[in-house]
Design a protein around this motif. Structure first.
Motif, PDB file in Angstrom:
ATOM      1  N   LYS A  83       0.831  -1.214   0.000  1.00 42.43           N
ATOM      2  CA  LYS A  83       0.000   0.000   0.000  1.00 42.43           C
ATOM      3  C   LYS A  83       0.862   1.260   0.000  1.00 42.43           C
ATOM      4  O   LYS A  83       0.559   2.220  -0.729  1.00 42.43           O
ATOM      5  N   MET A  84       1.920   1.268   0.787  1.00 45.45           N
ATOM      6  CA  MET A  84       2.783   2.447   0.837  1.00 45.45           C
ATOM      7  C   MET A  84       3.367   2.765  -0.532  1.00 45.45           C
ATOM      8  O   MET A  84       3.378   3.921  -0.967  1.00 45.45           O
ATOM      9  N   TRP A  85       3.865   1.732  -1.218  1.00 45.32           N
ATOM     10  CA  TRP A  85       4.480   1.979  -2.512  1.00 45.32           C
ATOM     11  C   TRP A  85       3.454   2.361  -3.566  1.00 45.32           C
ATOM     12  O   TRP A  85       3.729   3.188  -4.441  1.00 45.32           O
ATOM     13  N   LEU A  86       2.254   1.775  -3.494  1.00 43.32           N
ATOM     14  CA  LEU A  86       1.199   2.171  -4.426  1.00 43.32           C
ATOM     15  C   LEU A  86       0.796   3.616  -4.193  1.00 43.32           C
ATOM     16  O   LEU A  86       0.626   4.395  -5.137  1.00 43.32           O
ATOM     17  N   ASP A  87       0.645   4.012  -2.914  1.00 39.48           N
ATOM     18  CA  ASP A  87       0.282   5.390  -2.591  1.00 39.48           C
ATOM     19  C   ASP A  87       1.366   6.358  -3.040  1.00 39.48           C
ATOM     20  O   ASP A  87       1.078   7.420  -3.600  1.00 39.48           O
ATOM     21  N   GLU A  92       1.121   9.297  -5.797  1.00 41.42           N
ATOM     22  CA  GLU A  92       1.458  10.667  -5.383  1.00 41.42           C
ATOM     23  C   GLU A  92       2.472  11.302  -6.324  1.00 41.42           C
ATOM     24  O   GLU A  92       2.407  12.491  -6.628  1.00 41.42           O
ATOM     25  N   GLN A  93       3.429  10.493  -6.807  1.00 43.97           N
ATOM     26  CA  GLN A  93       4.506  11.021  -7.628  1.00 43.97           C
ATOM     27  C   GLN A  93       4.210  10.968  -9.116  1.00 43.97           C
ATOM     28  O   GLN A  93       5.042  11.381  -9.923  1.00 43.97           O
ATOM     29  N   SER A  94       3.032  10.477  -9.478  1.00 51.46           N
ATOM     30  CA  SER A  94       2.741  10.291 -10.895  1.00 51.46           C
ATOM     31  C   SER A  94       2.851  11.584 -11.684  1.00 51.46           C
ATOM     32  O   SER A  94       3.335  11.607 -12.809  1.00 51.46           O
ATOM     33  N   GLY A  95       2.436  12.695 -11.088  1.00 54.15           N
ATOM     34  CA  GLY A  95       2.514  13.976 -11.784  1.00 54.15           C
ATOM     35  C   GLY A  95       3.908  14.559 -11.818  1.00 54.15           C
ATOM     36  O   GLY A  95       4.173  15.521 -12.531  1.00 54.15           O
ATOM     37  N   HIS A 121      10.559   5.347   6.231  1.00 52.26           N
ATOM     38  CA  HIS A 121      11.713   6.252   6.247  1.00 52.26           C
ATOM     39  C   HIS A 121      12.188   6.558   4.833  1.00 52.26           C
ATOM     40  O   HIS A 121      12.473   7.714   4.493  1.00 52.26           O
ATOM     41  N   LEU A 122      12.282   5.535   3.995  1.00 50.82           N
ATOM     42  CA  LEU A 122      12.766   5.713   2.635  1.00 50.82           C
ATOM     43  C   LEU A 122      11.852   6.634   1.840  1.00 50.82           C
ATOM     44  O   LEU A 122      12.317   7.543   1.131  1.00 50.82           O
ATOM     45  N   ILE A 123      10.555   6.418   1.932  1.00 56.67           N
ATOM     46  CA  ILE A 123       9.611   7.239   1.169  1.00 56.67           C
ATOM     47  C   ILE A 123       9.674   8.691   1.622  1.00 56.67           C
ATOM     48  O   ILE A 123       9.636   9.618   0.799  1.00 56.67           O
ATOM     49  N   GLU A 124       9.789   8.907   2.930  1.00 56.83           N
ATOM     50  CA  GLU A 124       9.893  10.280   3.427  1.00 56.83           C
ATOM     51  C   GLU A 124      11.172  10.943   2.922  1.00 56.83           C
ATOM     52  O   GLU A 124      11.173  12.119   2.546  1.00 56.83           O
TER      53      GLU A 124
END
Length: 635
Positions: A70-74, A78-81, A236-239
């Motif tokens: 879920k984190m990676w999908l979200d 979020e970063q698609s744009g 942590h990585l995503i942040e």
């Protein structure tokens, strides 16, 4: 009609929500089982970690897998744009990496003779390592393995033959690759040093400690937490991906003016480029000659005021000095045209402002790192103008003027990389995070991969460490000035050529500097190597005192006497080289700060009462704001 859960809706049709729930539950359970199955075989045989799991454990693994997914999908959504800008940014950084990796490709690893030798040595290593394990046990019969490295100091790297082999093979290959780089033929000295650096970067990145399936500590942690460490690590990585910077310390643990940069003082002057802070005296009398500190303009000034125990500023105030510090402004689009001349004019303006404020003829000065480089140019300009007497003394903290032996930072300065820096600069300034990544790369094992393991793989909580907080508190740099600094000083070494450079219309000749100088270098400094700092002594016409401090670029400077750490060396003779200095030097345990204080006191011993404008913010004394001021907070 009922579904396999036994539930139907009012029309007798299966409850599709329940069907979906069962399907996803099965899917997540399968993911959890797959995740557990990936790590379980790597655990020591017969331990509880590989015993048959109970349903509750599998559910926990399933939830960990679901959270990760879920984190990676979200994050992807979020970063698609921002996908194309991200690709462009990482593409530029990739060019930088490609430069070094292409150099590593020059190693003779593909030669048949080299491969045969590696095979032979590898087999001997495996025989040696396996020979230390008693058949049927997991305990080495001898405590020592052929090669040691603190990355593999934990006993779990030594208890199992597989992990002992993995890390010992890695160390062998790293050693051989570094030797190949050292012995490479047909390269210029600069290119050869770049090859050495590229090889180290490559081998550091490929350490088995950096990968979850080859690190026994990560495997054990993953089994214990049923994957929760990887979930927290992904957070942590995503942040970090969001903010574009590796996090070293708890970002909420420190606040300027509350528990860092807390020495009492006032901002008494400001320009678009800097604020000038004056600190409140703590003694009844102070030395008549004040102290003006120029911290690096690539960092926040509070490295010298981290906390009351470590603060050089607080300590200097306690010695009876009236202390002023320049707080440089982090660059923005309005500073696109700021260059060398502007920083030198700012230093002269700060000197004049302190002299006028306290009605004194001269000030003591300190220049730290790159601000010390600029201070040397400022002193040469003042001397050329007949104004050298405005400065009573100059102290240089790990500062370079001769860049012929400037260390590993030179590996980032060639035409290709300078062009890449132009591409990374936007709106006239270079993002400080890029500079931070460069300095981190100089100590990749300590400042990058160590945190990859702790933050992302082990999912550990961030420590509350003030020095690391400062290290991550980046500042932006004016692009024109940054490029000129790299080209004119690091690449072309023009500062030591008399009159080859000028600022504010005045040629610079370091041989004109006759004020007394105190020069501090760090024995283990990887940013401003001690031998490079030493070369400043070769360009001065006045008296100087050189001190070699234990430790490096930060701890060698920020070493309060109360800590009782490290040591320093002095040599009262007149050595011509650093080697001669060291061979005849006397070692003293502890901090060099008291030696510097005695040197300062001997130069200008006169004292005055701590009153009037010696106390910032007193009656009739207008100030701008409390220390540490606004500029240090600007991002």
């Amino acid at each position: 009609m009922t579904d396999k859960t036994g539930k139907t809706d009012m029309a007798g049709k299966p409850d599709m929500a329940s069907v979906d729930a069962v399907v996803f539950e099965d899917l997540f359970r399968q993911q959890g089982e797959a995740m557990r199955a990936m790590f379980a075989p790597l655990m020591p045989a017969g331990t509880a970690a590989v015993a048959a799991p109970d349903p509750a454990d599998l559910q926990h693994w399933a939830m960990s897998a679901a959270k990760l997914q879920k984190m990676w999908l979200d994050y992807s959504a979020e970063q698609s744009g921002h996908f194309e800008p991200m690709l462009a940014r990482f593409g530029d950084i990739g060019k930088w990496t490609e430069t070094f990796m292409s150099m590593a490709g020059q190693l003779p690893i593909a030669q048949a003779e080299t491969q045969a030798r590696l095979w032979s040595e590898g087999m001997a290593l495996w025989t040696s390592v396996l020979g230390q394990f008693t058949p049927g046990t997991a305990t080495p019969t001898a405590p020592a393995l052929p090669r040691t490295d603190r990355r593999f100091a934990d006993k779990r790297w030594h208890e199992q033959p597989a992990f002992a082999l993995i890390h010992q093979t890695y160390l062998l290959l790293s050693e051989k690759l570094q030797h190949m780089a050292d012995e490479a033929q047909g390269l210029s000295p600069e290119r050869k040093e770049q090859l050495r650096f590229a090889t180290k970067m490559l081998t550091d990145a490929l350490s088995p400690a950096n990968f979850p399936l080859t690190n026994p500590i990560v495997i054990e942690r993953t089994m214990e937490t049923k994957g929760e460490n990887l979930v927290k690590g992904a957070e942590h990585l995503i942040e970090d991906l969001r903010k574009g910077q590796l996090t070293h310390t708890d970002p909420l643990a420190f606040e300027l003016g509350r528990n860092i940069a807390v020495t009492p003082g006032k901002v008494i002057h400001e320009t678009p480029l800097f604020q000038l802070i004056q600190y409140t005296p703590t003694t009844d009398e102070v030395f008549s000659t004040p102290l003006l500190i120029f911290p690096p303009w690539i960092n926040r000034f509070y490295i010298l005021d981290l906390n009351p125990q470590k603060s050089f500023i607080r300590w200097a105030v306690a010695q009876g000095l009236t202390v002023f510090v320049v707080s440089w402004k982090s660059a923005d689009a309005a500073m696109a045209d700021v260059v060398w001349d502007d920083y030198i004019r700012s230093q002269i303006e700060a000197i004049d402002h302190v002299r006028d404020r306290l009605k004194v003829p001269a000030v003591h000065t300190i220049g730290y790192c790159v601000a010390g480089t600029t201070l040397a140019a400022t002193l040469a300009i003042l001397a050329r103008r007949g104004q050298a007497d405005k400065v009573a003394s100059a102290t240089f903290f790990t500062a370079q003027v001769d860049f012929d032996d400037a260390g590993e930072l030179r590996n980032f300065i060639d035409d290709r990389q300078l062009k890449m820096l132009d591409q990374l600069s936007t709106d006239g300034y270079l993002d400080g995070r890029i500079m931070a990544a460069t300095f981190n790369a100089l100590r990749g094992s300590d400042l990058i991969w160590n945190y990859v393991v702790n933050n992302y793989l082990l999912g550990q909580d961030y420590p509350a460490f003030d020095l690391l907080h400062w290290n991550g508190d980046t500042t932006n740099l004016p692009s024109k000035w940054h490029k000129a600094y790299l080209c004119d000083l690091y690449r072309d070494n023009r500062l030591v050529i008399p009159d080859a450079l000028e600022a504010d219309g005045t040629p610079i000749d370091l041989r004109r500097i006759a004020v007394p100088c105190y020069i501090q270098a760090g024995r283990e400094d990887h940013i401003a190597p001690a031998n490079s700092v030493w070369k400043l002594t070769r360009h001065l016409s006045g008296s100087w005192r050189f001190v070699l401090a234990g430790s490096g670029h930060i701890a060698g400077v920020v070493n309060p006497p109360e800590a009782g750490k490290y040591q320093y060396w002095l040599n009262p003779d007149d050595p011509a080289t650093l080697e001669e200095f060291v061979s005849g030097a006397t070692e003293t345990k502890g901090s060099w700060w008291p030696d510097w204080a005695k040197w300062i006191a001997a130069l200008a011993p006169a004292r005055v009462a701590s009153k009037g404008k010696r106390v910032p913010g007193g009656k009739g004394n207008r100030v701008i704001e409390d220390a540490p001021g606004r500029y240090v907070r600007s991002r």
